[in-house]
Design a protein around this motif. Structure first.
Motif, PDB file in Angstrom:
ATOM      1  N   ARG A 112      28.961  44.258  39.356  1.00 46.80           N
ATOM      2  CA  ARG A 112      29.797  45.104  38.516  1.00 46.80           C
ATOM      3  C   ARG A 112      29.565  44.852  37.032  1.00 46.80           C
ATOM      4  O   ARG A 112      30.027  45.623  36.223  1.00 46.80           O
ATOM      5  CB  ARG A 112      31.260  44.869  38.849  1.00 46.80           C
ATOM      6  CG  ARG A 112      31.599  45.403  40.202  1.00 46.80           C
ATOM      7  CD  ARG A 112      33.052  45.253  40.477  1.00 46.80           C
ATOM      8  NE  ARG A 112      33.291  45.617  41.868  1.00 46.80           N
ATOM      9  CZ  ARG A 112      34.456  45.643  42.419  1.00 46.80           C
ATOM     10  NH1 ARG A 112      35.508  45.342  41.719  1.00 46.80           N
ATOM     11  NH2 ARG A 112      34.593  45.967  43.677  1.00 46.80           N
ATOM     12  N   SER A 113      28.833  43.845  36.682  1.00 48.14           N
ATOM     13  CA  SER A 113      28.630  43.564  35.257  1.00 48.14           C
ATOM     14  C   SER A 113      27.694  44.606  34.653  1.00 48.14           C
ATOM     15  O   SER A 113      26.773  45.107  35.302  1.00 48.14           O
ATOM     16  CB  SER A 113      28.085  42.148  35.049  1.00 48.14           C
ATOM     17  OG  SER A 113      26.699  42.144  35.138  1.00 48.14           O
ATOM     18  N   ARG A 114      27.957  44.934  33.399  1.00 44.06           N
ATOM     19  CA  ARG A 114      27.196  45.951  32.699  1.00 44.06           C
ATOM     20  C   ARG A 114      25.728  45.532  32.560  1.00 44.06           C
ATOM     21  O   ARG A 114      24.834  46.349  32.721  1.00 44.06           O
ATOM     22  CB  ARG A 114      27.825  46.183  31.338  1.00 44.06           C
ATOM     23  CG  ARG A 114      27.213  47.361  30.629  1.00 44.06           C
ATOM     24  CD  ARG A 114      27.918  47.653  29.341  1.00 44.06           C
ATOM     25  NE  ARG A 114      29.201  48.266  29.443  1.00 44.06           N
ATOM     26  CZ  ARG A 114      29.434  49.570  29.603  1.00 44.06           C
ATOM     27  NH1 ARG A 114      28.417  50.377  29.703  1.00 44.06           N
ATOM     28  NH2 ARG A 114      30.646  50.036  29.654  1.00 44.06           N
ATOM     29  N   ARG A 115      25.456  44.291  32.264  1.00 44.66           N
ATOM     30  CA  ARG A 115      24.079  43.819  32.091  1.00 44.66           C
ATOM     31  C   ARG A 115      23.275  43.944  33.380  1.00 44.66           C
ATOM     32  O   ARG A 115      22.113  44.347  33.363  1.00 44.66           O
ATOM     33  CB  ARG A 115      24.064  42.360  31.644  1.00 44.66           C
ATOM     34  CG  ARG A 115      24.362  42.187  30.220  1.00 44.66           C
ATOM     35  CD  ARG A 115      24.155  40.744  29.832  1.00 44.66           C
ATOM     36  NE  ARG A 115      24.584  40.569  28.465  1.00 44.66           N
ATOM     37  CZ  ARG A 115      24.696  39.434  27.861  1.00 44.66           C
ATOM     38  NH1 ARG A 115      24.408  38.329  28.525  1.00 44.66           N
ATOM     39  NH2 ARG A 115      25.091  39.378  26.636  1.00 44.66           N
ATOM     40  N   MET A 116      23.901  43.585  34.449  1.00 45.09           N
ATOM     41  CA  MET A 116      23.200  43.654  35.732  1.00 45.09           C
ATOM     42  C   MET A 116      22.906  45.107  36.089  1.00 45.09           C
ATOM     43  O   MET A 116      21.831  45.415  36.602  1.00 45.09           O
ATOM     44  CB  MET A 116      24.034  42.995  36.828  1.00 45.09           C
ATOM     45  CG  MET A 116      23.301  42.923  38.141  1.00 45.09           C
ATOM     46  SD  MET A 116      21.677  42.164  37.994  1.00 45.09           S
ATOM     47  CE  MET A 116      22.059  40.519  38.479  1.00 45.09           C
ATOM     48  N   ALA A 162      31.187  40.678  41.690  1.00 45.31           N
ATOM     49  CA  ALA A 162      31.456  40.631  40.253  1.00 45.31           C
ATOM     50  C   ALA A 162      30.136  40.714  39.480  1.00 45.31           C
ATOM     51  O   ALA A 162      30.073  41.338  38.428  1.00 45.31           O
ATOM     52  CB  ALA A 162      32.203  39.351  39.895  1.00 45.31           C
ATOM     53  N   LEU A 163      29.117  40.086  40.020  1.00 43.61           N
ATOM     54  CA  LEU A 163      27.806  40.120  39.371  1.00 43.61           C
ATOM     55  C   LEU A 163      27.233  41.540  39.360  1.00 43.61           C
ATOM     56  O   LEU A 163      26.663  41.981  38.383  1.00 43.61           O
ATOM     57  CB  LEU A 163      26.849  39.175  40.101  1.00 43.61           C
ATOM     58  CG  LEU A 163      25.473  38.975  39.480  1.00 43.61           C
ATOM     59  CD1 LEU A 163      25.592  38.410  38.074  1.00 43.61           C
ATOM     60  CD2 LEU A 163      24.649  38.060  40.344  1.00 43.61           C
TER      61      LEU A 163
END
Length: 161
Positions: free
Chosen positions: A6-10, A3-4
């Motif tokens: 897949r985050s846009r920020r990451m 999930a981390l």
């Protein structure tokens, strides 16, 4: 963890880190190539080859004396300047011809100036002499007070070098 990732920020942070790393690596490579090229150019240029020693001329002709005026260098080429003094009162052309004739008698060869078809087309003092490794050019002008003429001696070089 997925999930981390897949985050846009990451994803933006990961792309930024990879981009900075690629740019930094490319810049370091360019700097290394640039400085390696400069070092190679300096190695190729190297120190100039010293001029031939006076011994290359052998003994001066009778009634003449050589005076070594030292080595001079321009870029990668060095040459030796020699004053010629005659005991007899001679002008510069006679002095150069006497030295040239002496060297020719010792086995040196003539190099004619451009445009000359044969030895009779050029005065002896307008030619160069060589022993195969050293080149001599005479000057009808004295190099020092009291001298009669001058010589410049240098190593023979390939015309393309």
């Amino acid at each position: 963890m997925m999930a981390l990732l897949r985050s846009r920020r990451m994803m933006i942070l990961l792309v930024a880190v990879v981009t900075v790393a690629l740019v930094a690596t490319g810049a370091v490579g360019l700097f290394n190539a640039f400085f390696a090229q400069q070092a190679g150019d300096q190695r190729e240029a190297g120190a100039p080859i010293p001029a031939p020693e006076m011994a290359a001329l052998g003994d001066a002709p009778d009634d003449a004396e050589y005076t070594d005026l030292g080595q001079q260098c321009e870029q990668r080429e060095c040459y030796r300047v020699v004053a010629v003094t005659h005991d007899e009162a001679r002008d510069g052309e006679e002095a150069v011809e006497a030295v040239y004739q002496h060297l020719i008698d010792e086995g040196w060869g003539r190099i004619l100036p451009e445009g000359a078809e044969g030895p009779d087309d050029a005065p002896l003092s307008d030619t160069y002499l060589t022993n195969g490794s050293v080149l001599v050019q005479g000057s009808t002008s004295p190099y020092t007070p009291g001298s009669t003429a001058g010589l410049v001696i240098a190593h023979m070089q390939d015309p393309l070098s």
